[in-house]
Design an enzyme around this catalytic site. Structure first.
Site, short mmCIF file in Angstrom:
data_model
loop_
_atom_site.label_atom_id
_atom_site.label_comp_id
_atom_site.label_asym_id
_atom_site.label_seq_id
_atom_site.Cartn_x
_atom_site.Cartn_y
_atom_site.Cartn_z
CB SER A 306 -0.88 0.03 1.25
OG SER A 306 -0.12 0.38 2.39
CG ASP A 307 1.33 5.84 -1.41
OD1 ASP A 307 2.30 6.00 -0.65
OD2 ASP A 307 1.14 6.56 -2.40
CB CYS A 308 3.09 5.50 3.56
SG CYS A 308 4.54 4.56 3.02
#
Length: 800
Positions: A306-308
């Protein structure tokens, strides 16, 4: 005698004390410091079957997972993976960055013997070289320096690069990270950069063309941000809440091709799902795209991250999931393996207790994660004894690496304007040169974002001093503006004075991370503040003497005022050119380098900002006045179109050979080559049917000649215009292929293009399925055109 007795008694007492100390002192325990897994010199009880390199990676991964407790398993599902000391596994930070050099990021620690790394131009500029070999070499250097830092204990081996989102709108703050607006070009960049990063030893049992990628990875690359992600913060919109409304046609035709190429051809070992929703569904919960498309249809072998904090926002920000435990369940069921953030760590056990997830599901994700770590050699023992183990500080910032950074800037600079061949300037003795602008002495500003600590800086001012060092130049410098915002007039008067006393003037202006970066989109395409006033003042003061405008930016600017002003003879776009950008700029202006860069994104006038940035449609809509996006669909007139770029030489083309007509592959074969068609129908395609389109490829031969007067590099771009261009969403034209060549003055070379009719001439319909339109297609190289008629498939003709 008394003194002798005293000495004897003291000696006895000292002996007793020493004996007592030895008797009652706690035994000294040798503490083993865990540095890497499967250390052959470490305790024998920490050598498990998963350390045995003679068995398959899959068997080793199964053994490792079987030894983890459920708590330990969940602790491995986040970017800050915990240590498992009882198994000899140290902690691991997955988050590293290497967009255009090893970058400051959670897993990277500059210092000690590795204080710096080579800094290349940002992709927005290096892609303008149209040079696949260059992109691959940049990736190789980044991976070499990344490995060297890893061997020093100062970096991980998983780099979340490159960013291959389509640069749909020039206002996007992260345009600087991307390889432009065209899916064909972006795909080529992704493939060659990723291969350079990962390198590795390919499976020798198969030809590389059909190998599943390198068995061992040098660095793990990650293609991001999947998908339709190109808005950070604009007006009332932000990336955490933004819902990208995208048609199936645009998804298949524009937003997804670079990711498909990254996975299928580049064989990237990671893909990152983005923050945004896609038609209402958060990307990290999108089962159809993450699992059915990326992993199943494209054959992805790696981990999806995932993006953060993208998992946290699914519940906390947009309430798509009713609880955080549901958010964990949604992403894991969709196919996401690694949470950059803490949501899975904090709520994973509760999700398990609620039966929203199960241990077998967790194990599936762990397999994807540990297989990549196995391929990186993290469980093969002492890194110094493994491939790439000899890389160290001496491999950082080498002369070759730094030369490549300079060469990348040289090849990528774009000459936008050059009236009456005003450039290149001749180097004359005692030249009085005024170098004006807030970027004239730029250092860190040349790096853009996702940067590291470079080996050195060569600012434009230093570049001119170096290039003119043998001619006793008199170089003056005035800032003109305090910074890119240029909000006051304080420095303009001094700039005018410097211009009035100079023989020639170079203005080095543009924008910076204060105007464009992650989390910051632009509202205007104009130069900020009083920069235009500065330019006008300096041009007037120069009183007809030569003036060059150099622009630093990560995205297009409306500098039509300068393009329309005959007193500004030349304009160069330098992007964010990296550590040696100033030297490349000076070399280009004085003819040591012949500019060969070509724009990878269209440049627009300021009225483009009237378009709603949240409108994700690529195709124009005449009923609403919406003009469409990028050169493929934009119906208005841009300032400079995709592919624009001048040279000091005159390159001409001749179409040597191309077929007059071809037969379109059988419609079934076309459908079998379309992911969308295969996924949405019951075709049951055979292998040869899937490959049939590739087998129908033909060749186009183009002769390019350099009429001089200088030698130089030149990128040859082959475009096609479909028969129904501009109608019902059909592109106006599209890039087919490209090649970069170097030609001496007067020399020529034949360029061979291999054209796949399904991929290169096909267009995507409303249903998201790509097919080849029958009729007259126009192939174009520069002003040279060739009509190719595509005929319907006929029984007994061209059948495979």
């Amino acid at each position: 005698m008394k003194s002798t007795e005293t000495v004897i008694l003291a000696c006895i007492l000292l002996g007793v004390m020493l004996l007592t100390t030895q008797l009652f002192e706690k035994p000294r325990i040798k503490v083993y410091k865990l540095q890497y897994a499967c250390d052959p010199d470490g305790p024998a009880d920490l050598l498990f079957p998963f350390c045995n390199t003679s068995i398959s990676d899959d068997d080793r991964v199964e053994d490792l997972i079987s030894r983890l407790t459920i708590q330990e398993k969940i602790e491995q599902l986040v970017n800050t993976a915990a240590n498992v000391s009882r198994l000899g596994i140290p902690p691991y930070q997955w988050w590293g960055e290497g967009l255009h050099g090893v970058a400051i990021s959670p897993s990277v620690y500059f210092g000690g013997a590795t204080p710096a790394a080579t800094s290349f131009p940002l992709p927005c500029l290096s892609v303008c070289s149209y040079n696949r070999t260059l992109w691959n070499k940049i990736g190789q250097v980044v991976s070499t320096e990344g490995r060297a830092m890893y061997n020093q204990g100062r970096s991980g081996l998983t780099y979340w690069s490159p960013n291959i989102n389509i640069a749909r709108d020039p206002r996007w703050g992260r345009t600087q990270e991307t390889p432009g607006e065209d899916p064909k070009l972006s795909s080529g960049y992704a493939v060659h950069f990723v291969k350079g990063l990962q390198e590795g030893d390919y499976d020798q049992n198969q030809p590389q063309a059909v190998s599943r990628g390198p068995r061992r990875l040098k660095i793990s690359a990650c293609c991001k941000h999947f998908t339709a992600h190109d808005l950070d913060r604009w007006k009332d919109y932000d990336r955490d809440h933004f819902d990208s409304k995208v048609t199936q046609q645009d998804l298949e035709d524009t937003y997804n091709p670079s990711f498909k190429s990254c996975v299928k051809e580049g064989q990237s070992s990671s893909v990152m799902c983005s923050y945004n929703r896609l038609n209402g569904i958060p990307m990290c919960t999108h089962y159809e795209l993450l699992t059915l498309t990326v992993r199943n249809q494209w054959g992805f072998d790696g981990y999806i991250v995932s993006d953060c904090d993208a998992v946290a926002l699914i519940h906390d920000y947009i309430n798509y999931a009713p609880t955080s435990e549901d958010a964990v369940s949604y992403v894991m069921l969709a196919g996401m393996d690694l949470n950059c953030g803490s949501t899975t760590l904090v709520h994973g056990l509760a999700a398990l207790d609620k039966k929203l997830i199960w241990e077998g599901l967790i194990d599936m994700h762990l397999r994807n994660l540990f297989r990549v770590r196995m391929r990186l050699g993290m469980f093969d023992g002492n890194p110094s004894t493994l491939p790439y183990g000899s890389l160290g500080p001496e491999d950082m910032c080498t002369e070759d690496n730094q030369h490549l950074a300079l060469e990348a800037a040289r090849q990528s600079l774009v000459l936008l304007k050059n009236e009456k061949n005003a450039l290149p300037w001749k180097k004359t003795h005692g030249l009085k040169l005024a170098v004006i602008g807030h970027h004239a002495d730029a250092t860190r500003e040349m790096l853009g974002n996702y940067e590291g600590y470079p080996c050195k800086f060569v600012s434009p001012l230093q570049g001119f001093a170096k290039v003119l060092s043998d001619h006793s130049p008199r170089i003056s410098h005035e800032r003109g503006c305090s910074d890119a915002a240029c909000e006051d007039q304080f420095y303009i008067y001094a700039a005018k004075e410097a211009a009035a006393q100079a023989d020639a003037v170079v203005l080095v202006l543009g924008i910076s991370q204060a105007q464009e970066k992650e989390g910051r989109d632009r509202d205007s395409l104009l130069l900020p503040g009083r920069q235009m006033e500065l330019v006008s003042s300096v041009v007037e003061a120069s009183a007809g003497r030569p003036v060059v405008l150099v622009l630093l930016s990560g995205s297009p600017l409306d500098v039509s005022f300068a393009n329309d002003d005959p007193r500004i003879q030349s304009i160069i776009w330098a992007g964010y050119p990296g550590q040696s950008g100033g030297e490349a700029i000076a070399e280009a202006i004085f003819g040591l380098v012949n500019p060969g860069g070509r724009l990878a994104q269209s440049w627009y006038y300021e009225n483009y900002t009237n378009i709603d940035m949240s409108n994700m449609n690529m195709r124009p809509n005449a009923s609403t006045g919406y003009p469409g996006r990028t050169y493929r669909f934009f119906t208005d007139t841009p300032l400079w179109e995709f592919g624009h770029g001048l040279s000091y030489s005159d390159f001409k083309y001749t179409m040597v050979s191309a077929p007059q007509s071809i037969m379109a592959p059988h419609l079934r074969y076309q459908l079998c080559s379309s992911d969308r068609a295969v996924m949405t129908s019951d075709l049951n395609c055979l292998h040869y049917e899937k490959e049939a389109c590739k087998e129908s490829s033909f060749h186009v031969r183009v002769w390019v000649i350099n009429h001089g007067p200088l030698s130089g590099d030149h990128s040859v771009l082959l475009f096609s215009k479909p028969p129904s261009r501009g109608i019902d969403g059909i592109p106006l034209k599209q890039l087919v292929s490209f090649e970069r060549v170097h030609l001496e003055a007067g020399a020529g070379q034949e360029i061979l293009f291999k054209v796949n009719p399904c991929e290169d001439l096909g267009t995507v319909g409303d249903d998201g399925i790509r097919t080849v339109e029958l009729g007259e297609h126009t192939l174009m190289v520069g002003m040279v055109q060739h009509v190719l008629t595509v005929e319907n498939w006929r029984e007994g003709h061209g059948e495979l």
